[in-house]
Design an enzyme around this catalytic site. Structure first.
Site, PDB file in Angstrom:
ATOM      1  CG  ASP A  10     -23.467   3.732  70.082  1.00 43.88           C
ATOM      2  OD1 ASP A  10     -22.617   4.643  70.008  1.00 43.88           O
ATOM      3  OD2 ASP A  10     -24.681   3.961  70.212  1.00 43.88           O
TER       4      ASP A  10
ATOM      5  CD  GLU B 275     -25.802   9.266  73.390  1.00 44.62           C
ATOM      6  OE1 GLU B 275     -25.609   8.049  73.485  1.00 44.62           O
ATOM      7  OE2 GLU B 275     -24.955  10.051  72.914  1.00 44.62           O
TER       8      GLU B 275
END
Length: 791
Positions: free
Chosen positions: A339, A549
């Site tokens: 990621d 997020e």
């Protein structure tokens, strides 16, 4: 107040999707839908290949890939393992974004970068995407070996970074449909509209199991249950990648799926994004691993790694989970990608490496094939040095680069790097919009309906108030045209907000609008209360603004005080109040629950959400959504439905302390469903035998509707404390008024298993209970000959 309008031209929610995409597109055809059922196990059987026989053997590279690897230099191989964000090869932003020839040559020509990802802030229209991909692939074609670039994007709920594309409910909303056929149809459309832009690689689905309601990415999950998540995950992968395993990716309508975030990311102790999780291996295997295992079996092409840490080991350094479990046990042969900046974070955040060189060695040897660097060339430079020094073997580089090249080959990029961009490519056609509307309708959950308040009569004069009533970003949430999804002006205006859809039903004189409050501040609460006194009904729309997020981190699940005060003031008017909640996680509302005549939950239903909510409120659609999560009542009572019996102990030492606001799997209808004749056979089951469960469901009400039949199994005694129940099957069935249907389910040996104290899956003989629709029956699993314990 509650007269149901007769609309034979509007098909009720479930049957449209059950009859297929073509039927959905024809939703205004007069007539009633056929009796239809979507069964979870039948769906898995139809869309999963048979289990592999014998131990897994890693796939070998094709002749083309092997030939390329033999010709490539070390730097070219490491380049294939490098992923940069598009800003590294572009100039300008948003609508002015264009490829910079000098930057592009440096990335693709000098470094041989294998992959580029992302957007520059905003979604791009098809034509601009075509320009971007054409320039990138033209630069790649000029390199020594002409290897195409693999472009990746986050298509989370439709092609959300393609301007004008179809936006579906977020995954949590799709889970509320309990309809994998609908998930499959929506994922096919999302894949087509993503590939139409020229983008072949999608960073979805999120298969993190959502068991921490504070977590800001909860709405990206399929909820708290691993079985529901497995079924919906398989539907998503097959929708993205097509039906031809493993050769279906080289088409203009398919994209490579990426399972994320492997593994344990969704259960942080604090509830904050990217923070540590403490998950015993037993729990990790019981609850968090099954959706990944099912999706790997479905042929998923890639896996993205957990940005956080589990039990003190960062995901990007966890060779046990990446190599032993993912590749060894699950048999995954695809590409493992990091990621955002997560190899660097082994130094800056996790502090398990002293410098980036050590972090790179750890991550690559742990099993990372591609680094989402994404803002510099450090990974490539460092990895070349590590190989030259002997700290990373060339065999590991060949393995990783070979996986990148293999995915490009499967996607057909060597033959046509712009596959999908041919003239005539389009997005958001009539069929796609029909499926999105159906998905939104089926995702709406009717949580409460005191005295049959809903559906509303057509002649009602209503007050509409609250921060989500006129907000498209609330309907869609993050990953919508921008990362945070919070730019209201970017959303298409041809689809109504909740307020707009209600006004269209009642006419200009039927609606009074007062803002009332923003998400966290009062605006004109007194005016809203005054307007309520003049209305027949007050529709109060509360919930969350858009977030994604870390910016979505919160420490309190309670609805903000300003919204609670708005609802309390409106309720004090004495007129009936309907609460409409638009949110991505369960915001606590205990102070106002009993003030509401009805409560409707919309888990980010997408661009068609305003219409869908209005359709449910006014009875054009009979709601069929069910909760994919447990909706908590109190701030520290965050237990899931499959908790242990001891967690129900109250202060009087009885087992009544589990009292959520609304239970997992709950959701009301405008009709009544009755269950009868539950029968489990045989009553004594051989050690290798199966169990048949039959139950009859009847629509005892006056209108057609869809019911989600849920089958739970309880292991009554086990060597590891058993949960009170576990979901093991479900089916969505459409029934006309008065119609009955017998459903039959088969439970297999694995459905009776659990992870034992040795962290291995086991089945123990003994008594089990099956519950469906409030009915309960039992059976006994016999011990194998000479075995009184584990089998």
């Amino acid at each position: 107040m509650t007269v149901i309008r007769s609309r034979t031209s509007v098909r009720t929610a479930a049957a449209l999707a059950l009859a297929g995409v073509a039927a959905v597109a024809a939703q205004t055809v007069t007539g009633h839908p056929p009796t239809t059922v979507v069964d979870s196990q039948a769906f898995l059987t139809a869309h999963l290949p048979p289990p592999a026989a014998g131990p897994h053997r890693p796939a070998k590279p094709s002749k083309r890939v092997a030939g390329l690897l033999a010709r490539m230099t070390l730097r070219e191989k490491v380049g294939q393992m490098t992923q940069l964000t598009v800003a590294m090869v572009a100039s300008g932003r948003d609508a002015d974004l264009h490829m910079d020839p000098v930057k592009l040559q440096h990335a693709v020509g000098d470094y041989g970068v294998g992959s580029i990802l992302n957007v520059s802030d905003q979604a791009l229209p098809l034509e601009r995407w075509h320009e971007v991909l054409r320039d990138i692939q033209a630069a790649a074609a000029k390199t020594r070996l002409g290897i195409p670039v693999l472009y990746g994007i986050d298509t989370i709920h439709g092609a959300n970074y393609v301007r004008g594309a179809t936006l579906f409910p977020q995954p949590l909303g799709m889970a509320a449909t309990w309809n994998p056929e609908l998930m499959l149809a929506g994922s096919r459309i999302a894949a087509h509209e993503t590939r139409a832009a020229g983008i072949p690689w999608n960073f979805s689905p999120v298969l993190d199991v959502g068991r921490q309601p504070l977590w800001p990415r909860l709405y990206e999950t399929f909820g708290e249950d691993s079985y529901l998540g497995s079924v919906m995950g398989v539907a998503t992968v097959r929708g993205y990648q097509g039906d031809d395993i493993p050769h279906g990716l080289a088409t203009p309508r398919t994209v490579a799926a990426t399972l994320k975030h492997y593994i344990g990311y969704s259960f942080p102790t604090t509830g904050h994004d990217r923070t540590p999780a403490l998950i015993p291996e037993l729990v990790l295997r019981e609850h968090f691993l099954p959706p990944f295992a099912a999706a790997v079996r479905a042929g998923a092409a890639a896996v993205m790694v957990n940005s956080g840490e589990v039990n003190g080991t960062p995901g990007h350094a966890n060779g046990f989970l990446l190599k032993d479990v993912l590749r060894g046990e699950l048999g995954f042969d695809g590409l493992v990608v990091s990621d955002w900046e997560d190899i660097k974070k082994l130094v800056t955040i996790h502090r398990v490496a002293a410098d980036e060189k050590e972090a790179t060695r750890i991550a690559v040897l742990a099993g990372i094939d591609m680094s989402m660097v994404p803002l510099d060339y450090s990974f490539a430079d460092i990895l070349v040095s590590l190989v030259e020094e002997g700290a990373v073997p060339m065999a590991r580089i060949d393995e990783a680069a070979g996986r990148v090249l293999t995915l490009k080959e499967k996607l057909g990029l060597f033959d046509d790097p712009l596959l999908g961009t041919a003239s005539g490519a389009e997005v958001r056609g009539a069929e796609a919009q029909a499926v999105a509307l159906e998905a939104a309708r089926e995702s709406i959950v009717l949580l409460a309906n005191g005295k049959g308040m809903l559906p509303l009569r057509e002649a009602a004069h209503v007050l509409v108030t609250g921060p989500t009533c006129d907000s498209r970003m609330a309907l869609n949430n993050g990953w919508s045209l921008t990362w945070q999804g919070n730019q209201e002006g970017l959303y298409a205006t041809d689809r109504p907000t909740i307020r707009g859809a209600i006004a269209a039903k009642l006419g200009p004189g039927g609606v009074t609008y007062v803002p009332g409050a923003t998400y966290d501040a009062e605006v004109d609460v007194a005016a809203a209360a005054a307007a309520a006194r003049e209305a027949d009904v007050a529709i109060v729309c509360l919930g969350e603004m858009a977030y994604a997020e870390t910016p979505g981190n919160i420490d309190d699940l309670a609805l903000p005080e300003a919204q609670l005060r708005l609802a309390q003031a409106v309720a004090a008017s004495g007129k009936p109040m309907v609460l409409v909640l638009v949110e991505g996680r369960p915001r606590l509302m205990r102070p106002i629950v009993d003030l509401a005549a009805a409560i409707v939950l919309a888990l980010n239903p997408g661009e068609e959400g305003g219409q869908a909510i209005a359709d449910v409120l006014f009875g054009d659609v009979n709601p069929s959504g069910k909760l994919p999560i447990t909706y908590p009542r109190d701030p520290h009572a965050l237990r899931t439905y499959d908790h242990k019996a001891f967690e129900e102990q109250d202060t009087g030492f009885g087992l009544t302390a589990f009292r959520p606001q609304f239970e997992f799997g709950s959701g009301l209808s405008y009709t009544t469903f009755e269950y009868s004749a539950l029968a489990v056979t045989p009553k004594s089951v051989a050690p290798s035998g199966g169990v048949t469960v039959a139950v009859t469901v009847r629509n005892a009400g006056a209108r057609a509707g869809a019911e989600v039949v849920q089958l739970y199994v309880s292991d009554l005694v086990a060597s590891v404390t058993p949960p009170v129940k576990r979901l093991r099957r479900f089916a969505k069935v459409w029934l006309e008024p008065g119609e009955s249907r017998q459903l039959t389910f088969t439970l297999e040996r694995d459905d009776l298993s659990f992870i034992g104290a040795d962290d291995k899956r086991t089945v123990e003989p003994g008594d089990f209970a099956v519950s469906v629709g409030g009915l309960r029956d039992t059976f006994t699993l016999a011990a194998a000959s000479g075995n009184k314990g584990h089998e």
